[in-house]
Design an enzyme around this catalytic site. Structure first.
Site, PDB file in Angstrom:
ATOM      1  N   HIS A 180       0.854  -1.184   0.000  1.00 53.42           N
ATOM      2  CA  HIS A 180       0.000   0.000   0.000  1.00 53.42           C
ATOM      3  C   HIS A 180       0.889   1.232   0.000  1.00 53.42           C
ATOM      4  O   HIS A 180       1.954   1.256   0.636  1.00 53.42           O
ATOM      5  CB  HIS A 180      -0.889   0.013   1.250  1.00 53.42           C
TER       6      HIS A 180
ATOM      7  N   ASN B  34       0.507   5.795  -0.328  1.00 51.10           N
ATOM      8  CA  ASN B  34      -0.376   6.953  -0.444  1.00 51.10           C
ATOM      9  C   ASN B  34       0.469   8.203  -0.283  1.00 51.10           C
ATOM     10  O   ASN B  34       1.304   8.274   0.611  1.00 51.10           O
ATOM     11  CB  ASN B  34      -1.459   6.897   0.635  1.00 51.10           C
ATOM     12  N   VAL B  35       0.285   9.159  -1.173  1.00 46.40           N
ATOM     13  CA  VAL B  35       0.863  10.494  -0.991  1.00 46.40           C
ATOM     14  C   VAL B  35      -0.247  11.493  -1.264  1.00 46.40           C
ATOM     15  O   VAL B  35      -0.968  11.378  -2.252  1.00 46.40           O
ATOM     16  CB  VAL B  35       2.078  10.754  -1.897  1.00 46.40           C
TER      17      VAL B  35
END
Length: 329
Positions: A115, A117-118
């Site tokens: 996983h 995310n940014v």
């Protein structure tokens, strides 16, 4: 030089990152291709909400059973409870949120789920009481903004070599921004990706940060880019090493059982999921993180000494993987 946030620059980077990650994963899979679903929030569907995104999904590939890489840029007139619970001063202020979020569910149980995310968040300046009374659009001060994100790994069968590589890549990505960031972000990741109701970590962690603006916009944005750009170098070598390992029904059953834990975290604790659903986000894109198949077995306990038990005993424990010597599986 102004240190005000540059939303067009953030948006351009995130769209390019989505392209790069999808291209890298397609190359690793060999046959699977990402389909693109461009979407916008329907006008008038929910007052005060706008924006849209570009969701890319790969399904039934040779290596990846399901891979989702989503870009979104959404706006609103006021924040949902999941956001204002820890930042009550933002209540009632217009906001924008941009991000790329991805979850990769491999077919082979020896490849971990990953996983990343940014994201970037910006809220309009607060209105003064006097200005708001005369002109509701009058604002004072600077916008409130921050970056967040990171990446984490969820193995089903652990390999020390993979864990060391993952964490060293994470450490090296943030090293140019200060020696304290990696231990801080690693601990944040260990603490965040924890299933309180199960009393166990979701995986072996990596990096996690949120509400981050302490380096100013330019350096904080550079940090976000360093983290986003490190994802493929962290994950692809692991996939390449494990994708041809033979497996059977036992390994597949354990993979689906552990995927159930993954689903529990995303539906119960994940801040991004809660923010998206509470802010009237697009459920199809928000819930793309869920695995295509999962199972829940009542009271399952791995046999002592088994590879499944080793996952719990060795890997699902906080550990300084990046600081350990060269390890080979």
């Amino acid at each position: 030089m102004s240190d005000l946030p540059d939303l067009p620059a953030v948006r351009s980077y995130l769209l390019g990152l989505q392209d790069a990650i999808c291209a890298g994963l397609e190359a690793e899979d060999g046959t699977g291709k990402f389909l693109t679903d461009e979407w916008t929030r329907p006008a008038g569907a929910q007052p005060g909400l706008g924006g849209g995104g570009r969701t890319r999904i790969l399904t039934e590939g040779t290596v990846f059973e399901k891979a989702g890489v989503a870009f979104s840029h959404v706006t609103g007139s006021q924040l949902p409870p999941s956001a204002t619970a820890h930042r009550p001063e933002l209540a009632g202020r217009p906001w924008e949120a941009l991000g790329v979020s991805l979850v990769i569910h491999p077919r082979n149980p020896y490849i971990p789920t990953s996983h990343a995310n940014v994201r970037f968040f910006c809220a309009a300046p607060a209105a003064t009481d006097g200005a708001a009374g005369q002109n509701p659009s009058a604002k004072t001060g600077a916008p409130t903004w921050w970056f967040g994100g990171g990446f984490d790994l969820t193995p089903y069968y652990g390999f020390e070599e993979d864990a060391v590589h993952w964490h060293r890549t994470a450490r090296d990505a943030v090293a140019p921004f200060g020696a304290t960031l990696h231990p801080r972000f690693k601990k944040w990741c260990d603490d965040y990706f924890f299933l309180k109701h199960r009393h166990e970590p979701r995986g072996i962690g990596g990096l996690f940060f949120d509400d981050f603006n302490e380096l100013g916009f330019a350096r904080s944005f550079a940090l976000q880019r360093a983290v986003g750009d490190a994802y493929l170098p962290a994950y692809r070598p692991i996939v390449a090493r494990r994708k041809a390992i033979p497996y059977g029904e036992r390994e597949r059953r354990f993979q689906l059982y552990r995927r159930g834990r993954y689903a529990e975290f995303n539906l119960v604790y994940d801040r991004g999921t809660l923010f998206g659903l509470q802010s009237g986000g697009r459920a199809e894109s928000i819930l793309m993180s869920l695995p295509p198949l999962a199972r829940w077995d009542y009271g399952f306990t791995p046999a002592p000494g088994s590879p499944e038990a080793r996952l719990h005993e060795v890997f699902l424990q906080p550990r300084d993987w990046a600081g350990e010597g060269d390890i080979r599986a």
